[in-house]
Design an enzyme around this catalytic site. Structure first.
Site, PDB file in Angstrom:
ATOM      1  N   LYS A   1       3.071  -4.448  -8.483  1.00 30.04           N
ATOM      2  CA  LYS A   1       2.980  -5.290  -7.288  1.00 30.04           C
ATOM      3  C   LYS A   1       4.062  -4.947  -6.277  1.00 30.04           C
ATOM      4  CE  LYS A   1       1.419  -8.543  -4.695  1.00 30.04           C
ATOM      5  NZ  LYS A   1       0.160  -8.321  -3.958  1.00 30.04           N
TER       6      LYS A   1
ATOM      7  N   SER B   1      -1.033  16.677  13.635  1.00 30.17           N
ATOM      8  CA  SER B   1      -1.490  15.697  12.653  1.00 30.17           C
ATOM      9  C   SER B   1      -2.684  14.907  13.195  1.00 30.17           C
ATOM     10  CB  SER B   1      -0.337  14.775  12.242  1.00 30.17           C
ATOM     11  OG  SER B   1      -0.586  14.214  10.968  1.00 30.17           O
TER      12      SER B   1
END
Length: 361
Positions: A222, A170
């Site tokens: 949110k 990665s």
């Protein structure tokens, strides 16, 4: 009465001749020993405190007048004025410093940056060999290191080779893609090209026990990613778009670094890990080999027949210990102990990280 008569008076109770000294008991000497021990400990701590303040000031002055601390160079092999510098890139990639109660070590991003700057200023360094042993980490940290390598190559025209050790997955592969060539150890685990955003949801668990989340948010999105509520389709779509954008950035980095077509990279960039042999077959590395093979390739690319191979290493002496201790505990002349620094925190941000990696102590 004469002196002789006084001599004949019998002694009173508890009387002892003057020449007989009363012996000290074992308890007395134990008490003396303990008192001496605590006195010496207090004196030592006081001296350490004073020394830490003095050395801290000296370190700050030294840094201001002489520049940044230089990494120690350990000679691995070879000879001659020309040098190949080995720079380690190991562990979780992060731009946060590793903090303890008394010691604070710079982040791996800062260490790599300092090592590259040192190699840039050293005219004897003709090439860099990066020792990568990392499962990746933060997206930003991975990208910063990658760009530092690209910048180093552009400014110095010096070659950079990567030698993959146990793991270069990665983010570990992301930074490796900046190199001119990659050598993987036969047992290397690499690949894991992709993005992950760890999210744990405990909504069903807290509902089972009658716990309610009464958070008040300014908009429907949110609370995206909150572990206390079930994720909606809209929230999942927003996060997926972010992940896809970060994924395409990774794909482009691999495409550019390995000179591969974008679509070809996508076929092998499904998050899976590869052995060194599999990575070679898929064009992710240039050859399999050991450290001596990576050194040989680095010298060849740099046009060197002879060179001194050095490894950059960070050494921390007593002066660093005292300086770091004083800055940690006595910042602005105020004692501060941040207990939160001793606690591990979960990470929910997007990451270039192979989750199968188990942290080694």
């Amino acid at each position: 009465m004469t002196d002789t008569q006084y001599d004949n008076i019998p002694p009173g109770p508890g009387w002892q001749p003057a020449y007989i000294k009363k012996s000290r008991g074992a308890g007395f000497w134990v008490a003396v020993g303990l008192a001496s021990f605590f006195f010496l400990c207090t004196l030592l701590l006081f001296m350490l405190f004073i020394g830490s303040l003095v050395l801290s000031k000296a370190l700050i002055t030294s840094t201001a007048t002489k520049g940044k601390k230089q990494a120690a160079e350990t000679v691995i092999e070879g000879s001659g004025e020309s040098k190949v510098a080995i720079i380690p890139v190991k562990g979780i990639l992060s731009n946060e410093s590793a903090e303890g109660l008394f010691i604070e070590k710079p982040s791996i991003v800062e260490v790599v940056k300092q090592h590259l700057e040192q190699a840039t200023c050293d005219t004897h360094v003709k090439a860099i060999l990066l020792e990568v042993d990392s499962p990746g980490g933060g997206i930003t940290a991975s990208d910063i290191i990658y760009n530092q390598i690209i910048k180093f190559k552009a400014e110095t025209q010096k070659k950079v080779v990567v030698y993959m050790q146990d793991i270069a997955a990665s983010g570990g592969y992301y930074v490796s893609a900046a190199a001119d060539a990659i050598v993987a150890h036969p047992t290397t685990i690499t690949g894991s090209i992709g993005v992950i955003m760890p999210l744990i949801n405990v909504a069903e668990l807290i509902n089972r026990y009658g716990i309610k989340d009464n958070s008040i948010a300014s908009g429907n999105l949110k609370e995206i990613g909150s572990p206390l509520k079930q994720m909606t389709a809209d929230e999942a779509a927003v996060l997926k778009n972010i992940i896809d954008e970060m994924y395409m950035q990774f794909v482009k980095v691999v495409s550019t670094g390995r000179n591969l077509d974008i679509e070809a990279v996508k076929k092998i960039a499904d998050g899976r890990i590869y052995t060194g042999k599999q990575a070679l077959e898929n064009g992710l590395v240039d050859q399999l080999g050991y450290l001596e093979d990576a050194i040989g390739l680095t010298k060849k690319l740099a046009g060197l027949t002879e060179a001194t191979i050095v490894r950059y290493e960070e050494h921390y002496g007593l002066a660093d210990l005292f300086g770091l201790m004083s800055r940690k505990l006595f910042h602005n002349n105020t004692i501060r102990l941040d207990i939160s620094q001793l606690q591990e925190r979960g990470d929910t941000r997007p990451m270039y990280l192979w989750n199968g990696y188990s942290k080694r102590e």
